[in-house]
Scaffold this motif. Sequence first.
Motif, short mmCIF file in Angstrom:
data_model
loop_
_atom_site.label_atom_id
_atom_site.label_comp_id
_atom_site.label_asym_id
_atom_site.label_seq_id
_atom_site.Cartn_x
_atom_site.Cartn_y
_atom_site.Cartn_z
N LYS A 263 0.81 -1.22 0.00
CA LYS A 263 0.00 0.00 0.00
C LYS A 263 0.85 1.27 0.00
O LYS A 263 0.54 2.24 -0.73
N GLU A 264 1.92 1.28 0.78
CA GLU A 264 2.72 2.50 0.91
C GLU A 264 3.48 2.87 -0.36
O GLU A 264 3.99 3.99 -0.48
N THR A 265 3.52 1.94 -1.35
CA THR A 265 4.21 2.26 -2.61
C THR A 265 3.33 3.09 -3.55
O THR A 265 3.82 3.64 -4.53
N TYR A 266 2.04 3.18 -3.25
CA TYR A 266 1.13 3.96 -4.10
C TYR A 266 1.07 5.41 -3.62
O TYR A 266 1.21 5.69 -2.43
N SER A 267 0.85 6.33 -4.57
CA SER A 267 0.80 7.75 -4.23
C SER A 267 -0.39 8.05 -3.33
O SER A 267 -1.37 7.29 -3.28
N LYS A 268 -0.32 9.17 -2.62
CA LYS A 268 -1.43 9.58 -1.75
C LYS A 268 -2.72 9.79 -2.55
O LYS A 268 -3.79 9.36 -2.11
N PRO A 269 -2.68 10.43 -3.76
CA PRO A 269 -3.93 10.56 -4.53
C PRO A 269 -4.55 9.19 -4.87
O PRO A 269 -5.78 9.05 -4.84
#
Length: 314
Positions: free
Chosen positions: A217-223
């Motif tokens: 999950k943390e590899t995906y951008s905040k948007p």
Amino acid sequence: MSHLAPSGKWDARYLGPVPHDTSYYAKCMLGGVLACGLTHAGITPLDVAKCNMQVNPAKYTGSISALKTIVAEEGTRGVWKGVGPTLVGYSLQGMFKYGLYEIFKDQYMNLAGEEASAKYKEAIWLAGSASAEFFADIALCPLEMTKVKVQTSPAGTFPVPFGAAWAEMSRTKIETRFPFGSIIPLWSRQIPYTMAKFFCFEKIVQQFYTHVFTEPKETYSKPTQLGVTFTSGYLSGVVCAVVSHPADSLVSQLGKPQNKGKSLGTIVGEVGFGTLATKGLFTRVVMIGTLTGFQWWIYDTFKATMGMGTTGGK
């Protein structure tokens, strides 16, 4: 980060990107205030239409026609009736709903232990959300009763300004059953709603990160993460609307003068469960779906901004 507390024992409060300490829970409470207070206040016109459709279906046959009728009779201010108690009531409710959910979820996971909390994760979501909503509704109830009375009283028969309406509810508390006369129907509406809201949200987010966004999950951008949050929130809101609508209609019916002193069973018998379950449902599905999507988006945006990470995951 480590899932162990400083003592070296497994601790649910250390599972996320930051420790769940007092500061964390306080920020979650503030996020809940923003998420619920702003969204509920913003859709007051839809709420006014829905409540009047539930209370007087013969006169108010649809949400658009209801709004037109109210504007014609009372002006544009008429569709914003009850915005004051809505803002305050749902800010308080959101503070306890979201903040206490985080607290109860962690506490129940620690009570269950590492293995059982993983095995019975869904049950913990349900128990945590139900526990949080129980207390959130106690804070909401007096303001919800005031809001409904303001929104459903014929023009000129009840004060509209927040302070005057609150004073009138207090003065007539024997006949209005203020401040906690609606707590049981409120619990029956809000606790199933919140259990569905949090369970479905957590479950849908889990499915997204298991089957669609399969990297950590943390590899995906905040948007991207917040897009998952909004979509999951909207879908969970649709389920919530259907689950809680009969009780929501009952809360509105309690505000009618002709139902004063009647038991809940009597009102259900007179109105009919089918009417309670369906009248105004489409409006409520659109309203609650959008509302819930934006609530989760605001809450997770606030959490992400604070460096606390978004909610849910694999």
